[in-house]
Design a protein around this motif. Structure first.
Motif, mmCIF file in Angstrom:
data_model
loop_
_atom_site.group_PDB
_atom_site.id
_atom_site.type_symbol
_atom_site.label_atom_id
_atom_site.label_comp_id
_atom_site.label_asym_id
_atom_site.label_seq_id
_atom_site.Cartn_x
_atom_site.Cartn_y
_atom_site.Cartn_z
ATOM 1 N N HIS A 1 0.794 -1.222 0.000
ATOM 2 C CA HIS A 1 0.000 0.000 0.000
ATOM 3 C C HIS A 1 0.840 1.292 0.000
ATOM 4 O O HIS A 1 0.315 2.344 -0.299
ATOM 5 N N ASP A 2 2.109 1.248 0.332
ATOM 6 C CA ASP A 2 2.891 2.474 0.473
ATOM 7 C C ASP A 2 3.729 2.830 -0.752
ATOM 8 O O ASP A 2 4.419 3.811 -0.765
ATOM 9 N N ILE A 3 3.723 2.092 -1.792
ATOM 10 C CA ILE A 3 4.490 2.415 -3.003
ATOM 11 C C ILE A 3 3.572 3.146 -3.969
ATOM 12 O O ILE A 3 2.511 2.648 -4.338
ATOM 13 N N LYS A 4 4.005 4.320 -4.368
ATOM 14 C CA LYS A 4 3.205 5.153 -5.259
ATOM 15 C C LYS A 4 3.774 5.056 -6.679
ATOM 16 O O LYS A 4 4.941 4.757 -6.868
ATOM 17 N N PRO A 5 2.987 5.368 -7.651
ATOM 18 C CA PRO A 5 3.494 5.298 -9.026
ATOM 19 C C PRO A 5 4.514 6.426 -9.276
ATOM 20 O O PRO A 5 4.543 7.419 -8.573
ATOM 21 N N MET B 1 6.230 9.674 -10.598
ATOM 22 C CA MET B 1 5.704 10.990 -10.966
ATOM 23 C C MET B 1 6.687 11.671 -11.915
ATOM 24 O O MET B 1 7.889 11.479 -11.809
#
Length: 135
Positions: A12-16, A18
């Motif tokens: 849940h803590d890895i973002k795409p 940017m």
């Protein structure tokens, strides 16, 4: 839950990824344009300086002619003093006053077939007028 099975663990803590805005090209372009404008400005000022330096200066030329007049040729000197002195007469009211006094004294030496040498009063007035001239 089995730890060996990683396909089923929710992350849940890895973002795409940017997109990061990169402005260094624009900064470089602005610096290049600024330097170009400054260089063109300096070149233009140098061009104007050298162009003005070579320009004919009528006032300087006439002042030199006034200073080098041959006072022994009275009639021609009277005409030359009137003509060359007229360039400077409108500089200040003082110049105009001395020019008019000088021309008044020179009237006796013009429009005659033969004239005698300048008298002391006329020579003094001519020297006063020449002395106040500058370029």
């Amino acid at each position: 839950m089995d730890i060996n099975n990683t396909n089923e663990i929710p992350l849940h803590d890895i973002k795409p990824l940017m997109e990061v805005q990169e402005y260094s090209f624009y900064y470089f372009l602005a610096i290049v344009i600024a330097v170009t404008v400054i260089v063109i400005g300096v070149l233009y000022l140098l061009y104007r300086y050298f162009k003005e330096r070579k320009r004919y200066n009528k006032r300087k030329d006439y002042l030199a002619r006034l200073k080098d007049l041959d006072m022994h040729d009275t009639k021609q000197s009277a005409y030359d003093l009137t003509m060359y002195g007229a360039v400077f007469k409108d500089d200040t009211p003082r110049h105009l006053k001395h020019y008019e006094l000088m021309v008044e004294k020179l009237q006796a030496y013009k429009y005659k077939k033969s004239v005698e040498a300048f008298d002391a009063d006329t020579l003094r007035q001519i020297d006063v007028y020449k002395g106040i001239l500058d370029v």
